[in-house]
Design an enzyme around this catalytic site. Structure first.
Site, PDB file in Angstrom:
ATOM      1  N   HIS A   3       0.857  -1.197   0.000  1.00  0.00           N
ATOM      2  CA  HIS A   3       0.000   0.000   0.000  1.00  0.00           C
ATOM      3  C   HIS A   3       0.894   1.248   0.000  1.00  0.00           C
ATOM      4  O   HIS A   3       1.986   1.241   0.584  1.00  0.00           O
ATOM      5  CB  HIS A   3      -0.920  -0.001   1.222  1.00  0.00           C
ATOM      6  CG  HIS A   3      -1.942   1.091   1.173  1.00  0.00           C
ATOM      7  ND1 HIS A   3      -1.656   2.375   1.560  1.00  0.00           N
ATOM      8  CD2 HIS A   3      -3.221   1.102   0.738  1.00  0.00           C
ATOM      9  CE1 HIS A   3      -2.734   3.132   1.373  1.00  0.00           C
ATOM     10  NE2 HIS A   3      -3.698   2.378   0.875  1.00  0.00           N
ATOM     11  N   SER A  38     -10.447   6.934  -2.665  1.00  0.00           N
ATOM     12  CA  SER A  38     -11.657   7.767  -2.577  1.00  0.00           C
ATOM     13  C   SER A  38     -12.865   7.169  -3.292  1.00  0.00           C
ATOM     14  O   SER A  38     -13.661   7.891  -3.889  1.00  0.00           O
ATOM     15  CB  SER A  38     -11.389   9.192  -3.078  1.00  0.00           C
ATOM     16  OG  SER A  38     -10.517   9.861  -2.185  1.00  0.00           O
ATOM     17  N   GLU A  75      -4.197   1.968  -7.047  1.00  0.00           N
ATOM     18  CA  GLU A  75      -4.574   2.989  -6.078  1.00  0.00           C
ATOM     19  C   GLU A  75      -3.708   4.224  -6.300  1.00  0.00           C
ATOM     20  O   GLU A  75      -2.593   4.316  -5.749  1.00  0.00           O
ATOM     21  CB  GLU A  75      -4.349   2.462  -4.655  1.00  0.00           C
ATOM     22  CG  GLU A  75      -5.144   1.202  -4.355  1.00  0.00           C
ATOM     23  CD  GLU A  75      -5.621   1.174  -2.910  1.00  0.00           C
ATOM     24  OE1 GLU A  75      -6.728   0.708  -2.686  1.00  0.00           O
ATOM     25  OE2 GLU A  75      -4.890   1.652  -2.022  1.00  0.00           O
ATOM     26  N   GLY A 132      -7.343   8.920   0.486  1.00  0.00           N
ATOM     27  CA  GLY A 132      -7.459   9.626   1.765  1.00  0.00           C
ATOM     28  C   GLY A 132      -8.162  10.963   1.686  1.00  0.00           C
ATOM     29  O   GLY A 132      -8.653  11.382   0.634  1.00  0.00           O
TER      30      GLY A 132
END
Ligand code: PGA
Length: 264
Positions: free
Chosen positions: A96, A215, A168, A174
């Site tokens: 991540h 998001s 991502e 975020g």
């Protein structure tokens, strides 16, 4: 027909009590969710065992947010694939952008972890993403494809399709993130699929599960899931409340009911 994956990582959130509340609240829907949807949840390490046992009679897959590539030894603070399996996890998130950016995860360690996970029968869920700079410079695809290729380096051909890739974009994740548009997300997913096809052949590339994260919310999930190369969504904030996860699940369920998603 490919399944539609709907999952969340809780990141470093929740306590034992709020983890249990979330699990209680989504239980019935997860139990009843149809064969076309694959739910998954990735709690912090201390809650994995409880979450696994809570969902033991459902299709929910439970994972970990990281792991070491070694089986055991003097690696203070690390958790091994053997331990994750022992706790009942079947998935492991690797690479991540928060781990890459804040904790020094590199493409090389991502690859070591992918191979270790496969060796132990855990499904690696590898996150790849471009930075805001890379997007501006027009090198998003190069950057992401490079990360995918390194993550899969020396993975035996027979195991490649077991690896899940989540695109991502770092600029989309975020509080301060801007969600990718459908076109941006699909464009990168398509490029990943094409790169996989060049490397491993079309059948393997089509077989692979590619998720979008960054998001995802209740307004954009449906259209993202309509994109031909997006096989599911990997969600943070929107799914931390059980109500948000339940809505996402029902969006995916209605798609699984109404469409047979053909391999693109
Ligand atoms: P977000 O997180 O949905 O809160 O943007 C996504 C992620 O980090 O996977």
């Amino acid at each position: 027909m490919k399944k539609i994956w709907v999952g969340t990582s809780w990141k470093m959130n929740k306590t034992g009590e709020t983890a249990q509340d979330w699990a209680n609240a989504v239980s019935t829907s997860v139990k009843n969710c149809n064969a076309g949807v694959q739910p998954f949840v990735i709690p912090p390490f201390p809650y994995i065992t409880n979450v696994v046992s809570h969902f033991s009679d459902t299709k929910m897959k439970v994972g970990a947010q990281n792991m070491c590539w070694q089986d055991e030894g003097a690696f203070t603070g690390e958790v091994s694939p053997v331990m994750l399996k022992d706790c009942g996890a079947t998935l492991v998130e690797i690479g991540h952008s928060e781990r890459r950016g804040l904790f020094g995860e590199s493409d090389k360690t991502v690859n070591q972890k992918v191979r270790a996970a496969l060796k132990h029968g855990l499904t690696p869920l590898v996150c790849v993403g471009d930075s805001a700079d890379e997007k501006q410079w027009g090198v998003s695809i190069e950057s992401v494809v490079r990360q995918v290729k390194i993550a899969l380096f020396q993975v035996p051909l027979a195991q490649v399709s077991q690896v899940i890739i989540a695109y991502e974009p770092i600029w989309a994740i975020g509080e301060n993130g801007t969600p990718a548009t459908n076109e941006e997300a699909e464009g990168v997913h398509q490029a990943i699929r094409e790169a996989l096809s060049r490397q491993y052949g079309e059948p393997i590339a089509q077989d692979m599960t590619l998720l979008y994260g960054g998001s995802v919310n209740l307004d954009n999930a449906s259209e993202l899931l309509d994109q031909p190369n997006i096989d599911g969504v990997f969600v943070g904030r929107t799914a931390w409340q059980a109500s948000g996860y339940l809505e996402l699940l029902s969006i995916a369920q209605s798609k699984a009911n109404s469409t047979v998603k053909e391999p693109c």
